[in-house]
Motif scaffolding. Structure first.
Motif, PDB file in Angstrom:
ATOM      1  N   THR A   1       0.850  -1.188   0.000  1.00  0.00           N
ATOM      2  CA  THR A   1       0.000   0.000   0.000  1.00  0.00           C
ATOM      3  C   THR A   1       0.892   1.245   0.000  1.00  0.00           C
ATOM      4  O   THR A   1       1.906   1.286   0.704  1.00  0.00           O
ATOM      5  N   TYR A   2       0.504   2.253  -0.780  1.00  0.00           N
ATOM      6  CA  TYR A   2       1.327   3.440  -0.992  1.00  0.00           C
ATOM      7  C   TYR A   2       0.528   4.721  -0.747  1.00  0.00           C
ATOM      8  O   TYR A   2      -0.677   4.764  -0.986  1.00  0.00           O
ATOM      9  N   THR A   3       1.230   5.770  -0.346  1.00  0.00           N
ATOM     10  CA  THR A   3       0.593   7.057  -0.081  1.00  0.00           C
ATOM     11  C   THR A   3       0.671   8.017  -1.256  1.00  0.00           C
ATOM     12  O   THR A   3       0.280   9.171  -1.139  1.00  0.00           O
TER      13      THR A   3
ATOM     14  N   THR B   1       7.150   5.802  -1.202  1.00  0.00           N
ATOM     15  CA  THR B   1       5.881   6.148  -0.549  1.00  0.00           C
ATOM     16  C   THR B   1       5.166   4.918   0.019  1.00  0.00           C
ATOM     17  O   THR B   1       3.983   4.982   0.324  1.00  0.00           O
TER      18      THR B   1
ATOM     19  N   PHE C   1       3.553   2.574   2.368  1.00  0.00           N
ATOM     20  CA  PHE C   1       2.980   2.705   3.708  1.00  0.00           C
ATOM     21  C   PHE C   1       3.156   1.404   4.483  1.00  0.00           C
ATOM     22  O   PHE C   1       3.686   1.371   5.575  1.00  0.00           O
ATOM     23  N   GLU C   2       2.685   0.308   3.880  1.00  0.00           N
ATOM     24  CA  GLU C   2       2.706  -0.970   4.584  1.00  0.00           C
ATOM     25  C   GLU C   2       2.574  -2.102   3.579  1.00  0.00           C
ATOM     26  O   GLU C   2       1.919  -1.971   2.550  1.00  0.00           O
TER      27      GLU C   2
ATOM     28  N   ALA D   1      -5.315   1.449   9.565  1.00  0.00           N
ATOM     29  CA  ALA D   1      -4.539   2.353   8.716  1.00  0.00           C
ATOM     30  C   ALA D   1      -5.106   3.755   8.851  1.00  0.00           C
ATOM     31  O   ALA D   1      -6.158   4.049   8.308  1.00  0.00           O
TER      32      ALA D   1
ATOM     33  N   VAL E   1      -4.468   6.747   7.412  1.00  0.00           N
ATOM     34  CA  VAL E   1      -3.638   7.245   6.321  1.00  0.00           C
ATOM     35  C   VAL E   1      -4.508   7.497   5.092  1.00  0.00           C
ATOM     36  O   VAL E   1      -5.657   7.070   5.038  1.00  0.00           O
ATOM     37  N   THR E   2      -3.946   8.153   4.115  1.00  0.00           N
ATOM     38  CA  THR E   2      -4.593   8.275   2.804  1.00  0.00           C
ATOM     39  C   THR E   2      -3.810   7.404   1.832  1.00  0.00           C
ATOM     40  O   THR E   2      -2.672   7.728   1.483  1.00  0.00           O
ATOM     41  N   LEU E   3      -4.384   6.270   1.449  1.00  0.00           N
ATOM     42  CA  LEU E   3      -3.737   5.386   0.483  1.00  0.00           C
ATOM     43  C   LEU E   3      -4.117   5.825  -0.920  1.00  0.00           C
ATOM     44  O   LEU E   3      -5.273   6.184  -1.173  1.00  0.00           O
TER      45      LEU E   3
END
Length: 115
Positions: A77-79, A87, A89-90, A103, A105-107
């Protein structure tokens, strides 16, 4: 001619088995509480951009296909768009059972892989 057709079909079957499709859904709320705000399918080896919404949790699972023996499916997963490793994320391990991940965050993009 029949032998060539069988060989092509066999090769395609092997490719499908080694390439999982991962189902993804993002949620506004923790614990993957409905409604989901975004859904996508991530295909092995390709990057897919998703809606640019802040989320609190997401679900992921192997929707179809599978990885080759000795490897497992993961969802990166990327931001930012384009699945740029800077970028990331996880990375989460997934199987055929739908799992919920926290999460805050903004994926923006996703990529499925076999590792």
């Amino acid at each position: 001619m029949m032998t060539k057709t069988v060989a092509i079909i066999s090769a395609l079957a092997v490719a499908v088995i080694a390439n999982p499709t991962i189902g993804y859904a993002g949620y506004f709320y923790t614990d993957c509480t409905t409604p989901s705000i975004d859904a996508a399918n991530a295909y092995a080896g390709s990057c897919v951009n998703v809606e640019d919404f802040p989320i609190k949790s997401f679900t992921a699972y192997v929707e179809s296909g599978s990885c080759a023996d000795g490897t497992s499916a993961v969802l990166n997963t990327y931001t930012a768009s384009g699945c740029d490793d800077s970028t990331l994320f996880e990375t989460v391990s997934v199987d055929s059972e739908k799992q919920c991940f926290a999460a805050d965050v903004t994926l923006v993009s996703l990529k499925a892989e076999c590792v």
